[in-house]
Enzyme design. Structure first.
Site, PDB file in Angstrom:
ATOM      1  N   ASP A  48      93.218  43.069   7.803  1.00 37.58           N
ATOM      2  CA  ASP A  48      94.409  42.682   8.549  1.00 37.58           C
ATOM      3  C   ASP A  48      95.078  43.979   9.039  1.00 37.58           C
ATOM      4  OD1 ASP A  48      96.470  41.338   9.751  1.00 37.58           O
ATOM      5  OD2 ASP A  48      96.768  39.934   8.109  1.00 37.58           O
TER       6      ASP A  48
HETATM    7  C1  BGC Z   1      98.533  39.181  11.019  1.00 35.29           C
HETATM    8  C2  BGC Z   1      97.172  38.694  11.463  1.00 35.29           C
HETATM    9  C3  BGC Z   1      96.902  39.121  12.885  1.00 35.29           C
HETATM   10  C4  BGC Z   1      97.011  40.619  12.982  1.00 35.29           C
HETATM   11  C5  BGC Z   1      96.680  41.150  14.347  1.00 35.29           C
HETATM   12  C6  BGC Z   1      98.762  40.651  11.343  1.00 35.29           C
HETATM   13  O1  BGC Z   1     100.097  40.988  11.192  1.00 35.29           O
HETATM   14  O2  BGC Z   1      98.682  38.965   9.634  1.00 35.29           O
HETATM   15  O3  BGC Z   1      97.104  37.304  11.318  1.00 35.29           O
HETATM   16  O4  BGC Z   1      95.650  38.667  13.279  1.00 35.29           O
HETATM   17  O5  BGC Z   1      98.333  40.985  12.643  1.00 35.29           O
HETATM   18  O6  BGC Z   1      97.650  40.890  15.275  1.00 35.29           O
END
Ligand code: BGC
Length: 743
Positions: free
Chosen positions: A270
């Site tokens: 993530d």
């Molecule tokens: C989120 C993810 C997301 C990623 C990219 C993170 O803050 O938890 O779900 O895909 O950002 O934008």
């Protein structure tokens, strides 16, 4: 610059893909290999980025947070013409429920109980995203959520693993198509692996403690279903799972995902999660974080640059063998080869406009929104409303908000363009006076960092005087009307990431206004726009008609009006229970029995200050017609371990209009190696029936429905035990039969 259009890949055998990947790998330097494991965050909030420079030296395998076709082509040109091995980039973004044409939020899509419509919605999302030049979406989000305080409940399919698995597979099929490489599809990403939805207290990012049995029986099934559907990538979760961060969790990423499930794609962290292993108190420093994450099986570092900064040193000192690096690089290159990016790296900059203009995109969105809405109450058949109404008041600050209608998780740079509920009602009632009064504003007590990426412009909180004036103006409009449609709920930024809340009541003065309007004695319809269950106890007793419309997307306002005025019949069902109070969370239907069953006179009730049962149970939803479910039949009273039992039941439309019923099958294993939940969903089918029509629904119960992972035995098993079975229209179904599993 003239670029070739994005064509698909020609079909390639596994052997062809492998030999191309090996040929590439053999010519790459260590620095280039580490580049492939690096995802570059190209956005204003990531300071100091010089993407061209990094890409030119082969320092990035993927780019995220960029949403601009021209820039994609420019950066791709640097990658495929100037970088040492000329490997194309994968462009990635969160396309969660639509790119330009926005679909209902995933929780709403789950409420459709219709995997086919879910698949078609994500097909449209993929087509638009790919036409914009994106290759990869960070969806579907597959986290089971049983605590509605957790803001990200909106992004998933709700509380149930069986429904969640069906929606997971449907979304993967929709995004990716039959196999990777189609010119109008993208690679999907199953996230967030795993357990994220069970954070302590529903507080986003907080630690998660789940037993292996809970993980395997409840939280893993949607992820395993995604692997079976061929999902190309996974994203690890942020939080600690049983004290080990999911992004450094070898058991999750190597033993389960690859070892047990045979996943062949790659895992991305993530955002910033590799670097954050230090913040999280797991890794000593960046070098240790890179070591732990890669060793645990995390292939690509999203935006933290920790791999880029430290992996070379770790390989050179011998802490990380090059084989580990190579294994990760292979999985990433294989996806690029399968996608046909080496042959067709660019995107035609005129394509998106053509694709977005396809009329079926909006039609699909309107249909999906109709399918996802859940009728919670309809006393005295107030709904559907007559189109001959002359004076209607529409009240509520959400009623004319495009942002609230489209919901959370809009792609970067997206300008909300939804038909609002007010607009939808006005379009339906062209000969009536539809008076709009927003009433008092609502907002979060603590603002969200994500607000800077879109949504409504920031405003100062409404003054007490202005709020009161808006309240009174709404009452004036209501007094003038024959009928009042109240549109209440939550703004888009009240659910989603970093959007947990302690209370599940209607925020702000909405309930106060609802009470004041109902007190006028006019017929009142409540339309809810929200991304999570809400504790609407007063409304459930006092407002005759309640429609849960969720965050319904671009065509949301039309879809709401279609349902309110009978041009569509509601048939959605709750994918998650609605509680009486936020403090009842977590609440879910598939609890275990106890020594003192709820409702028994012995001992005390679960709480002494009110009923703990849901206000509306899992699987619940009404229609404008009625159904009866009869003739429950089981193919045999006994089934051998490993064999399949067939269950049939007849569903009849007993009313006067056509409508949809979702026939649901629940089982309960009466005794066994472990205690088993009092009910478990193990089959469902949504059917459309004309008045008087009957259909026979067939369910199959085999080892995957009747087995489970046992704590006591430490493995998957099927007990030879007696079972109860219910078929009906929600999780309180009463039509009952029994059978036994025997050896
Ligand atoms: C989120 C993810 C997301 C990623 C990219 C993170 O803050 O938890 O779900 O895909 O950002 O934008």
């Amino acid at each position: 610059m003239a670029f070739k259009t994005n064509k698909g890949a020609t079909a390639q055998s596994d052997a062809e893909v492998t030999s191309r990947v090996e040929a590439l790998l053999s010519q790459m330097s260590l620095a280039e290999k580490i580049g492939q494991l690096t995802q570059l965050g190209v956005a204003e909030f990531v300071p100091g980025q010089k993407p061209e420079e990094v890409i030119r030296r082969g320092g990035a395998g993927s780019v995220l947070w960029l949403n601009n076709t021209k820039r994609f082509n420019e950066l791709q040109k640097v990658a495929v013409e100037e970088s040492p091995s000329k490997i194309p980039l994968l462009f990635a973004l969160d396309v969660i429920h639509g790119y330009r044409t926005v679909f209902p939020v995933p929780l709403a899509m789950a409420a459709s109980w219709d995997p086919a419509v879910t698949e078609r919605s994500q097909t449209v999302a993929a087509r638009e995203a790919r036409a914009a030049g994106l290759h990869w979406t960070f969806a579907p989000m597959l986290d089971i959520a049983r605590d509605a305080r957790w803001g990200r409940i909106v992004e998933g399919a709700g509380e149930d693993p069986y429904l969640g698995a069906a929606m997971a597979a449907a979304q993967v099929r929709g995004f990716q198509g039959k196999q990777l490489g189609a010119s109008d599809r993208v690679v999907a990403c199953a996230k967030h692996f795993a357990g994220y939805g069970a954070s302590d207290g529903g507080r986003d990012y907080d630690p998660v403690y789940l037993s292996e049995s809970q993980l395997r029986n409840v939280y893993f099934p949607p992820f395993e279903a995604a692997v079976k559907a061929g999902v190309g990538t996974f994203m690890s979760a942020y939080m600690d799972l049983n004290d080990v961060p999911a992004s450094g969790n070898r058991w999750l990423l190597r033993d389960i995902l690859r070892g047990e499930w045979g996943f062949q794609g790659f895992v991305v962290s993530d955002a910033f999660a590799v670097g954050n292993l230090v913040m999280q108190g797991h890794a000593r420093d960046g070098r240790d974080a890179a070591f732990r994450a890669l060793s645990a099986g995390l292939d690509m570092d999203m935006a933290s640059n920790t791999y880029a900064d430290h992996l070379t040193g770790l390989v050179e000192e011998g802490s990380i063998p090059t084989e580990i690096i190579d294994a990760s690089v292979r999985t990433i290159l294989a996806i690029k080869v399968r996608m046909g990016l080496f042959e067709n790296p660019y995107t035609d900059e005129g394509l998106l406009a053509e694709v977005v203009a396809l009329p079926e995109h909006r039609q699909e969105s309107r249909f999906a929104a109709q399918r996802s809405m859940v009728l919670l109450r309809n006393e005295g058949h107030l709904l559907p409303l007559s189109k001959t109404l002359k004076q209607v008041a529409v009240i509520g600050t959400l009623a004319d908000s495009k942002t609230a209608t489209e919901g959370s998780w809009m792609v970067f740079g997206h300008v909300p363009a939804a038909v609002t509920v007010l607009e939808g009602i006005r379009a339906k009632l062209s000969n009536a006076t539809v008076e709009y009064a927003p009433g008092p504003e609502i907002q979060r007590d603590i603002a969200s960092w994500f607000d800077s990426f879109g949504g409504d412009p920031k405003k100062e909180p409404q003054t007490v005087e202005d709020s009161e004036a808006a309240f009174q103006a709404a009452l004036v409009a209501a007094r003038r009307a024959e009928l009042v449609i109240m549109v209440l709920g939550e703004h888009a930024n009240m659910s989603g990431e970093a959007a947990s809340r302690a209370s599940l009541d209607l925020p702000g003065r909405q309930e106060e206004l609802l009470k004041a309007v109902v007190a006028l004695g006019k017929p009142v319809v409540l339309v809810l726009l929200n991304g999570r269950p809400l504790s609407i106890n007063w409304a459930a007793q006092n407002v005759p008609a309640i429609l849960e419309a969720w965050e319904p997307g671009t065509e949301g306002g039309h879809a709401v009006a279609d349902i309110l005025f009978g041009d569509a019949v509601p048939g959605g069902k709750l994918p998650v229970a609605f509680p009486r109070s936020g403090s009842h969370m977590p609440l879910y239907y598939s609890r275990n029995l106890t020594h003192s069953p709820e409702g028994s006179p012995m001992y005390n009730p679960r709480y002494w200050d009110g009923l703990p049962t849901p206000l509306y149970p899992f699987g619940y939803g009404l229609s404008y017609t009625t159904f009866s479910i009869t003739n429950l039949n089981i193919s045999a009273p006994q089934v051998k371990v490993g064999d399949v039992l067939t269950v049939t039941a007849d569903v009849t439309n007993t009313g006067t209009v056509a409508g949809d019923e979702v026939v649901q099958l629940y089982i309960h294993q009466r005794a066994g190696s472990d205690s088993r939940p009092m009910r478990l969903l193990k089959g469902f089918e949504r059917v459309t029936l004309q008045p008087g029509e009957t259909k026979t629904i067939t369910f199959q119960l085999g080892p995957s429905e009747l087995g489970y992972w046992s704590t006591n035995v430490g493995q998957w098993l099927q007990d030879a035990e007696a079972f109860d079975l219910w078929v009906g229209s929600d999780s309180l179904a009463t039509l009952h039969a029994e059978f036994a599993v025997v050896r």
